[in-house]
Design an enzyme around this catalytic site. Structure first.
Site, PDB file in Angstrom:
ATOM      1  CG  ASP A 246     -12.431  -8.660   5.679  1.00  0.00           C
ATOM      2  OD1 ASP A 246     -11.363  -8.926   5.558  1.00  0.00           O
ATOM      3  OD2 ASP A 246     -13.448  -9.055   5.973  1.00  0.00           O
ATOM      4  CG  HIS A 247      -6.350  -7.264   6.083  1.00  0.00           C
ATOM      5  ND1 HIS A 247      -7.010  -6.916   7.212  1.00  0.00           N
ATOM      6  CD2 HIS A 247      -5.699  -8.284   6.537  1.00  0.00           C
ATOM      7  CE1 HIS A 247      -6.591  -7.734   8.308  1.00  0.00           C
ATOM      8  NE2 HIS A 247      -5.627  -8.462   7.891  1.00  0.00           N
TER       9      HIS A 247
ATOM     10  CG  HIS B 139     -10.710 -10.606   9.259  1.00  0.00           C
ATOM     11  ND1 HIS B 139     -10.887  -9.536   8.179  1.00  0.00           N
ATOM     12  CD2 HIS B 139     -10.072  -9.972  10.321  1.00  0.00           C
ATOM     13  CE1 HIS B 139     -10.330  -8.507   8.615  1.00  0.00           C
ATOM     14  NE2 HIS B 139      -9.738  -8.764   9.631  1.00  0.00           N
TER      15      HIS B 139
END
Length: 508
Positions: A179-180, A242
């Site tokens: 999950d950036h 996110h």
């Protein structure tokens, strides 16, 4: 760092070009790759190795965070890259790949440490992993690691099915779900923010916090992703992963010297304490919206339904706002307001913690005070602002004074760089673990069902706005309001230029 072979599925795709290869190159320049390292790029296209390496070099010049000016370092980096044509649905191709990798490992003296990075659509994760096992690619004498991108499932059922298929070959500690947002520096700072600052540790609880707001606003529309997005929407694309990951990072209570297991445990405890929404409560706590035509940057833009590839009668959400409650000792009865949307007025990812006012009036002057705020800017500019109240010595009036800290982000490693580096080192601290993913889907699932049953109205909002009016009313019902970008900037600008020099303490 251990020597390894890095097997990249989807090596000719957009993600590899924009993120993965630049990240690996910058790790190489910073001497953070192992001394013995080989990358095997896989794709369906026919490429000579030199052609593929030229494509990688082009991506470095286009997307690297630092200028690519040293031909020798580029040449050394490219010399570690190989290309193999592979059809992901053809078992024989995996057998050939295993033979080739095994031969190279013997030639280079590499141990059988293998990373399998899935830069492909999630529908291919299961078939690829099955073929890895059948071909012997995943049967190693060293360690093996699997890296997968979101979306991890389309709903709770498909997420569980996907996890079951992956776990037949890779254990949980071998699986790294990227999950950036968890690679962003200010999100990672949330891990230590509370316990490393005694003043915040004392305030980080329901006795002092009035509400928490988490915003991820985008100015872009669906761009070229309409085919995917119209079947997903903001709830699946942003909120389930996110936004809830940022909530977990902010709300968890960590001891000092925490391990990756500690972080995972505390994040899970947050999700287990997140109050479930009953079907009859969803419409009162969740706002969904869809952008209409509007003005962005002085230019007219079309509404979502007029975007190429979007169904003209689509009810897909491009905006979500929700009120959440964490029923634990620290956060009970503190509302958390979370919103994310496309085609909004400004691009920003921000957390605002609004502190309680112990009295309605300032005791001596009978003036109303503005709330103390802790603002954590995650992007595009990273920084932190603490808003306090001070008396102007010239006017005698209270003024909100923001004390701001900002850092130079020009040479800070990007999210993918940090996450890939952590994965290669075997550090899973800033990755999404299965129990977190499952609990997030469990919380979101009733909302998805309510959306599909059309039990929650979809509100239109003009492109270039801050979202639908209903999202504003969600907070007003509790006596609060969104700390909107332009509001906050206006208040900061006024406080940053006070009439008295004694109050000019806004920049650090």
């Amino acid at each position: 760092m251990d020597a390894m072979t890095f097997v990249l599925f989807g090596a000719t795709g957009d993600l590899a070009k924009r993120k993965i290869f630049p990240a690996l190159y910058n790790l190489f320049v910073d001497q953070k790759l192992p001394s013995s390292f080989e990358l095997v790029g896989l794709g369906r296209r026919q490429f000579q190795e030199s052609e593929f390496q030229a494509q990688v070099e082009k991506s470095l010049h286009s997307f690297s965070r630092r200028p690519v000016t040293d031909p020798d370092s580029v040449a050394q980096f490219l010399s570690m890259i190989r290309y193999v044509e592979l059809n992901v649905g053809e078992p024989a191709d995996y057998v050939k790949l295993n033979d080739r990798i095994s031969q190279r490992e013997q030639q280079l003296g590499l141990p059988q440490n293998r990373v399998f990075y899935m830069s492909v659509g999630p529908e291919l994760f299961g078939p690829i992993v099955s073929n890895l096992k059948a071909s012997g690619l995943s049967e190693v004498t060293g360690w093996k690691r699997l890296v997968v991108e979101k979306p991890f499932g389309h709903d709770l059922v498909t997420a569980r099915e996907l996890n079951a298929s992956l776990s037949r070959v890779f254990d949980e500690h071998e699986t790294y779900r990227i999950d950036h947002y968890l690679g962003k520096p200010m999100v990672q700072n949330l891990e230590v923010l509370e316990y490393s600052n005694p003043i915040l540790q004392a305030l980080w609880r329901n006795r002092y916090v009035a509400n928490v707001q988490i915003t991820a606003a985008e100015t872009v529309g669906v761009e070229s992703r309409a085919g995917y997005y119209d079947h997903s929407g903001a709830l699946r694309d942003m909120f389930q992963n996110h936004m809830l990951q940022m909530l977990m990072m902010l709300a968890m209570q960590l001891p000092k010297h925490s391990t990756a297991d500690d972080v995972g445990f505390k994040k899970r405890k947050v999700m287990e304490s997140l109050r479930a929404l009953n079907p009859e409560d969803i419409a009162a706590n969740v706002v969904r919206g869809q952008y209409a035509a509007g003005i962005m940057g002085g230019q007219e833009v079309v509404g979502y339904k007029d975007e190429p590839g979007v169904a003209p009668n689509s009810t897909t959400d491009t905006y979500i706002a929700a009120r959440l409650w964490i029923d634990d000792y620290f956060w009970s009865e503190v509302p958390f307001y979370i919103r994310t949307g496309k085609r909004m007025k400004s691009k920003t990812t921000r957390i605002v913690i609004e502190f309680k006012d112990p009295s309605d009036k300032f005791t001596r002057t009978n003036e109303t005070t503005t709330p103390n705020l802790l603002i954590i800017d995650i992007g595009p500019e990273a920084g932190m602002t603490f808003q306090i109240n001070m008396k102007n010595p010239l006017t005698g009036k209270l003024e909100a004074v923001p004390i701001h800290f900002g850092s130079d982000e020009s040479n800070v490693p990007e999210a993918y760089e940090k996450l890939i580096g952590d994965m290669m080192a075997g550090d899973s601290t800033f990755f999404a673990h299965w129990d977190e993913v499952e609990l997030a889907w469990q919380w979101v699932e009733p909302i998805l069902q309510a959306f599909e049953a059309n039990e929650v109205p979809i509100h239109s909002y003009p492109a270039g706005s801050n979202g639908p009016l209903a999202a504003k009313q969600l907070l007003e019902a509790d006596g609060y309001h969104w700390w909107l970008d332009e509001e906050l900037e206006s208040e900061q600008a006024e406080a940053a230029a006070p009439t008295s020099p004694e109050l000019a303490v806004t920049q650090a």
